[in-house]
Design a protein around this motif. Structure first.
Motif, PDB file in Angstrom:
ATOM      1  N   THR A 148      -1.872  52.597  22.363  1.00 57.75           N
ATOM      2  CA  THR A 148      -2.646  51.546  21.711  1.00 57.75           C
ATOM      3  C   THR A 148      -3.964  51.248  22.423  1.00 57.75           C
ATOM      4  O   THR A 148      -4.685  50.335  22.030  1.00 57.75           O
ATOM      5  CB  THR A 148      -1.833  50.248  21.635  1.00 57.75           C
TER       6      THR A 148
ATOM      7  N   TYR B  74      -7.756  51.585  23.369  1.00 63.52           N
ATOM      8  CA  TYR B  74      -8.998  52.093  22.832  1.00 63.52           C
ATOM      9  C   TYR B  74      -9.809  52.761  23.947  1.00 63.52           C
ATOM     10  O   TYR B  74      -9.609  52.477  25.124  1.00 63.52           O
ATOM     11  CB  TYR B  74      -9.823  50.951  22.235  1.00 63.52           C
TER      12      TYR B  74
ATOM     13  N   HIS C 225     -13.569  53.156  25.361  1.00 61.95           N
ATOM     14  CA  HIS C 225     -14.851  52.456  25.286  1.00 61.95           C
ATOM     15  C   HIS C 225     -15.877  53.171  26.144  1.00 61.95           C
ATOM     16  O   HIS C 225     -15.557  53.660  27.224  1.00 61.95           O
ATOM     17  CB  HIS C 225     -14.713  51.027  25.831  1.00 61.95           C
TER      18      HIS C 225
ATOM     19  N   TYR D 129     -19.722  52.344  27.838  1.00 66.79           N
ATOM     20  CA  TYR D 129     -20.824  51.444  28.116  1.00 66.79           C
ATOM     21  C   TYR D 129     -21.823  52.190  28.979  1.00 66.79           C
ATOM     22  O   TYR D 129     -21.481  53.175  29.625  1.00 66.79           O
ATOM     23  CB  TYR D 129     -20.348  50.184  28.871  1.00 66.79           C
TER      24      TYR D 129
ATOM     25  N   TYR E 142     -23.038  47.925  25.562  1.00 61.24           N
ATOM     26  CA  TYR E 142     -22.030  48.593  24.733  1.00 61.24           C
ATOM     27  C   TYR E 142     -22.649  49.808  24.058  1.00 61.24           C
ATOM     28  O   TYR E 142     -23.776  49.749  23.545  1.00 61.24           O
ATOM     29  CB  TYR E 142     -21.507  47.617  23.684  1.00 61.24           C
TER      30      TYR E 142
ATOM     31  N   HIS F 200     -16.977  52.685  20.752  1.00 64.62           N
ATOM     32  CA  HIS F 200     -15.559  52.706  21.092  1.00 64.62           C
ATOM     33  C   HIS F 200     -14.785  53.338  19.945  1.00 64.62           C
ATOM     34  O   HIS F 200     -15.264  53.366  18.800  1.00 64.62           O
ATOM     35  CB  HIS F 200     -15.026  51.299  21.427  1.00 64.62           C
TER      36      HIS F 200
ATOM     37  N   TYR G 236     -20.331  54.586  31.624  1.00 68.79           N
ATOM     38  CA  TYR G 236     -18.959  54.273  31.990  1.00 68.79           C
ATOM     39  C   TYR G 236     -18.019  54.526  30.815  1.00 68.79           C
ATOM     40  O   TYR G 236     -18.286  54.113  29.691  1.00 68.79           O
ATOM     41  CB  TYR G 236     -18.821  52.800  32.374  1.00 68.79           C
TER      42      TYR G 236
ATOM     43  N   ASN H 265      -6.842  48.014  26.006  1.00 69.87           N
ATOM     44  CA  ASN H 265      -6.465  47.437  24.725  1.00 69.87           C
ATOM     45  C   ASN H 265      -6.944  46.003  24.580  1.00 69.87           C
ATOM     46  O   ASN H 265      -7.825  45.705  23.782  1.00 69.87           O
ATOM     47  CB  ASN H 265      -4.945  47.507  24.566  1.00 69.87           C
ATOM     48  N   TYR H 266      -6.431  45.140  25.362  1.00 74.96           N
ATOM     49  CA  TYR H 266      -6.769  43.726  25.208  1.00 74.96           C
ATOM     50  C   TYR H 266      -7.645  43.179  26.321  1.00 74.96           C
ATOM     51  O   TYR H 266      -7.790  41.986  26.428  1.00 74.96           O
ATOM     52  CB  TYR H 266      -5.494  42.893  25.098  1.00 74.96           C
ATOM     53  N   GLY H 267      -8.181  44.024  27.138  1.00 71.29           N
ATOM     54  CA  GLY H 267      -9.166  43.555  28.104  1.00 71.29           C
ATOM     55  C   GLY H 267      -8.606  43.254  29.471  1.00 71.29           C
ATOM     56  O   GLY H 267      -9.351  43.063  30.412  1.00 71.29           O
ATOM     57  N   GLN H 268      -7.281  43.230  29.607  1.00 77.67           N
ATOM     58  CA  GLN H 268      -6.728  42.859  30.903  1.00 77.67           C
ATOM     59  C   GLN H 268      -6.925  43.936  31.952  1.00 77.67           C
ATOM     60  O   GLN H 268      -6.837  43.671  33.132  1.00 77.67           O
ATOM     61  CB  GLN H 268      -5.222  42.552  30.769  1.00 77.67           C
TER      62      GLN H 268
ATOM     63  N   PHE I  74      -9.641  46.118  31.898  1.00 81.29           N
ATOM     64  CA  PHE I  74     -10.948  46.688  31.595  1.00 81.29           C
ATOM     65  C   PHE I  74     -11.614  47.086  32.902  1.00 81.29           C
ATOM     66  O   PHE I  74     -12.394  46.325  33.463  1.00 81.29           O
ATOM     67  CB  PHE I  74     -11.789  45.675  30.830  1.00 81.29           C
TER      68      PHE I  74
ATOM     69  N   PHE J 209     -14.018  49.338  35.065  1.00 79.91           N
ATOM     70  CA  PHE J 209     -15.165  50.244  35.123  1.00 79.91           C
ATOM     71  C   PHE J 209     -15.017  51.092  36.385  1.00 79.91           C
ATOM     72  O   PHE J 209     -14.930  50.559  37.478  1.00 79.91           O
ATOM     73  CB  PHE J 209     -16.472  49.455  35.227  1.00 79.91           C
ATOM     74  N   GLY J 210     -14.985  52.390  36.236  1.00 81.97           N
ATOM     75  CA  GLY J 210     -15.004  53.285  37.381  1.00 81.97           C
ATOM     76  C   GLY J 210     -16.428  53.468  37.879  1.00 81.97           C
ATOM     77  O   GLY J 210     -17.315  52.703  37.504  1.00 81.97           O
TER      78      GLY J 210
ATOM     79  N   PRO K 231     -18.761  47.422  37.495  1.00 82.63           N
ATOM     80  CA  PRO K 231     -18.253  46.044  37.396  1.00 82.63           C
ATOM     81  C   PRO K 231     -16.732  46.008  37.523  1.00 82.63           C
ATOM     82  O   PRO K 231     -16.043  46.895  37.031  1.00 82.63           O
ATOM     83  CB  PRO K 231     -18.691  45.610  35.993  1.00 82.63           C
TER      84      PRO K 231
ATOM     85  N   PHE L 175     -13.358  43.691  36.705  1.00 79.87           N
ATOM     86  CA  PHE L 175     -12.885  42.633  35.821  1.00 79.87           C
ATOM     87  C   PHE L 175     -12.266  41.490  36.615  1.00 79.87           C
ATOM     88  O   PHE L 175     -11.414  41.719  37.477  1.00 79.87           O
ATOM     89  CB  PHE L 175     -11.864  43.235  34.849  1.00 79.87           C
TER      90      PHE L 175
ATOM     91  N   VAL M 130     -11.039  43.155  23.467  1.00 83.03           N
ATOM     92  CA  VAL M 130     -12.345  43.268  24.129  1.00 83.03           C
ATOM     93  C   VAL M 130     -13.079  44.505  23.630  1.00 83.03           C
ATOM     94  O   VAL M 130     -13.291  45.463  24.357  1.00 83.03           O
ATOM     95  CB  VAL M 130     -12.170  43.308  25.664  1.00 83.03           C
TER      96      VAL M 130
END
Lengths: 109, 113
Positions: A30, A32, A34, A36, A46, A49, A87, A92-95, A97, A99-100, B43, B45, B99
């Motif tokens: 589930t 996504y 993304h 950036y 952005y 995605h 990046y 999924n829900y941002g928890q 998220f 960025f490497g 960045p 989170f 998000v």
């Protein structure tokens, strides 16, 4: 943490297509994918995605592998303004998220 | 239309002090996320808020806290500042609780001396 692997840097000539790869072997069904980008001294921007199917927008195209363990961001005609750190993130829900380090793209005139 | 705005732009604090950073999302966006970006890195989170509720928390100590107000603006608070808290703090807003398509502000540059 959701982790991706990208090349540290890539170079392209102006007005040529650029293919930026990303591996995300730990992606869940589930999550996504993304993309950036961050220009010098600016916040991230952005790009695009997608989930399973390839996606197109005015900035770029996103090609997603059938097993979803990798994806490629395609800039169809690189311009000098596309020079940035790109990046790739899966979440999924941002928890998670995360960025490497990203890929630093240089565009040569 | 105004994008994401953050205040202040720059801030210098001393170790042990407290700081409050502010963020106003794009009109109509109900989700706000906070990120910390140390020089040369991507960045990281910190928090996500949606409809005034915390929806996600990154791997940051309890010295970091945030809240979202009824108008969807948000504050990030950091207590007992350490030198290592020096960074660019970014706020991003998005439409829904997922998000997708986040829009970032210009950030607040915090220097701790």
């Amino acid at each position: 943490d959701a982790k991706t692997t990208q090349p540290n840097s890539m170079e392209s000539n102006e007005e040529e297509p650029v293919h930026l790869p990303c591996n995300h072997s730990t992606i869940s069904g589930t999550d996504y994918i993304h993309w950036y980008r961050q220009l010098p001294s600016q916040g991230p921007e952005y790009v695009i995605h997608g989930l399973t199917s390839n996606v197109n927008n005015r900035m770029a195209s996103l090609a997603i592998a059938e097993d979803r363990k990798s994806s490629t961001l395609i800039l169809h005609r690189a311009t000098l303004r596309d020079a940035a750190v790109y990046y790739c993130i899966h979440d999924n829900y941002g928890q998670n998220f995360v960025f490497g380090p990203g890929t630093r793209l240089s565009v040569l005139p | 239309d105004a994008g994401v705005t953050q205040s202040p732009t720059h801030l210098i604090k001393t170790r042990g002090q407290h700081v409050t950073l502010r963020c106003s999302p794009i009109s109509g966006h109900k989700s706000v996320s906070w990120y910390q970006q140390v020089l040369g890195q991507g960045p990281q989170f910190i928090f996500q808020y949606y409809e005034k509720e915390e929806r996600g928390r990154g791997n940051f100590p309890d010295r970091f806290s945030a809240r979202q107000f009824p108008n969807y603006s948000s504050e990030l608070n950091v207590n007992a500042l350490l030198l290592g808290d020096s960074a660019l703090y970014l706020c991003a807003s998005s439409l829904g609780d997922r998000v997708h398509e986040q829009y970032f502000g210009p950030g607040t540059r915090l220097t701790v001396t």
